[in-house]
Write an enzyme that holds these catalytic residues in place. Structure first.
Site, short mmCIF file in Angstrom:
data_model
loop_
_atom_site.label_atom_id
_atom_site.label_comp_id
_atom_site.label_asym_id
_atom_site.label_seq_id
_atom_site.Cartn_x
_atom_site.Cartn_y
_atom_site.Cartn_z
CE LYS A 132 -3.33 -2.61 -0.29
NZ LYS A 132 -3.84 -2.81 -1.67
NE ARG A 145 1.08 8.15 -17.99
CZ ARG A 145 -0.07 7.48 -17.88
NH1 ARG A 145 -0.55 7.12 -16.72
NH2 ARG A 145 -0.77 7.21 -18.97
CD GLN A 150 -7.14 8.91 -14.40
OE1 GLN A 150 -7.85 8.44 -13.53
NE2 GLN A 150 -7.26 8.57 -15.68
CG HIS A 158 -8.70 3.24 -2.12
ND1 HIS A 158 -9.03 2.47 -1.03
CD2 HIS A 158 -8.34 2.36 -3.10
CE1 HIS A 158 -8.88 1.19 -1.32
NE2 HIS A 158 -8.45 1.10 -2.57
CE1 TYR A 195 -8.80 -1.77 -18.70
CE2 TYR A 195 -7.62 -0.12 -17.40
CZ TYR A 195 -8.51 -0.45 -18.41
OH TYR A 195 -9.08 0.56 -19.15
CB THR A 216 -15.61 -0.26 -11.44
OG1 THR A 216 -14.63 0.47 -12.17
CG2 THR A 216 -16.16 0.63 -10.32
#
Length: 274
Positions: A132, A145, A150, A158, A195, A216
């Site tokens: 984590k 980037r 995002q 989270h 992914y 999700t």
């Protein structure tokens, strides 16, 4: 009535002494097996990482504002595939140790002994906690980037709460009921980082990544499983701290609400617009 400075001084000293006593309790009442492990004994190091993380979130986009996005294609491919491997390893360890230890899915107290299996479970809990901390890198990559869209509340919330939740988990309950959270989340992260690893290869991979929305849904399913598991344990007669169960329950509810909102906004609202 005027308060004498000496009395005020005693009151302040008493508050300070209580704070010291409380902090000493945090340090000394943990799992003695994990105290010497990296980032475990004191909350100070992980709190420092947290503050640096917030500073980077605040300053990073400002520093990148007049710069070109950094090409991190190779870094992202290696990072994401490495996280797939780490997540797969943790899933295996959580599964294997719980199976060999004959863990109960309904009620499993923490084994604080120095038996090989108990220490092995505590060790994979630490790896999960450390993963984590490593995952905070996700945010750094977004900033470099220039993917600032995002940097949502869900993303930051989270990432930051997980490091503190699992610091407490490894510090006080490295095993027991905690194993199921790590097991499920590790499996979900195998899929998730796979992914993102494939997406890092470039736009030509998009046609193979139609299953993003199901990722999700998978994340939401894990939270519902954790809620059911924790709620049962909270009301059952089980030798596992109720305080931990209540924290996990409340936290899982918050994630369901946030991820449900994300799913609605990302996949249902966009469909209506089309």
């Amino acid at each position: 009535m005027e308060v004498h400075p000496f009395v005020t001084g005693l009151q302040v000293l008493t508050i300070w002494e209580k704070a010291q006593f409380f902090y000493q309790g945090i340090l000394e009442n943990g799992d003695k097996r994990t105290d010497s492990w990296l980032l475990v004994y004191s909350p100070a190091p992980i709190s420092g990482i947290f503050l640096c993380y917030l500073l980077i979130i605040w300053a990073g986009p400002k520093l990148m504002a007049k710069r070109q996005p950094v090409n991190l294609k190779l870094v992202l491919i290696v990072y994401n595939l490495a996280m797939v491997c780490l997540s797969a390893y943790m899933f295996y360890e959580f599964t294997a140790v719980s199976w060999m230890s004959r863990y109960s899915l309904l009620c499993q107290p923490v084994d604080y002994s120095d038996s090989p299996l108990a220490v092995r479970m505590a060790r994979v809990c630490w790896w999960f906690y450390f993963s984590k901390v490593v995952e905070l890198s996700d945010t750094m990559f977004f900033i470099l980037r220039k993917k600032n869209n995002q940097l949502t509340f869900l993303h930051v919330y989270h990432h930051t709460t997980m490091i503190f939740n699992w610091w407490a988990g490894v510090k006080y309950v490295a095993g027991g009921q905690s194993f199921l959270i790590g097991l499920i989340n590790s499996l979900v992260h195998v899929v998730m980082y796979l992914y993102y690893g494939l997406a890092a290869f470039g736009p030509h991979m998009t046609k193979y990544l139609w299953w993003k929305r199901y990722l999700t849904i998978l994340q939401l399913v894990q939270f519902f499983i954790v809620i059911i598991h924790t709620a049962y344990n909270l009301f059952a007669d089980c030798d596992f701290p109720d305080s931990m169960n209540m924290i996990v329950l409340a936290y899982s509810v918050s994630l369901i609400l946030l991820f449900s909102h994300f799913y609605y906004r990302s996949y249902l609202t966009s469909k209506k617009t089309i």
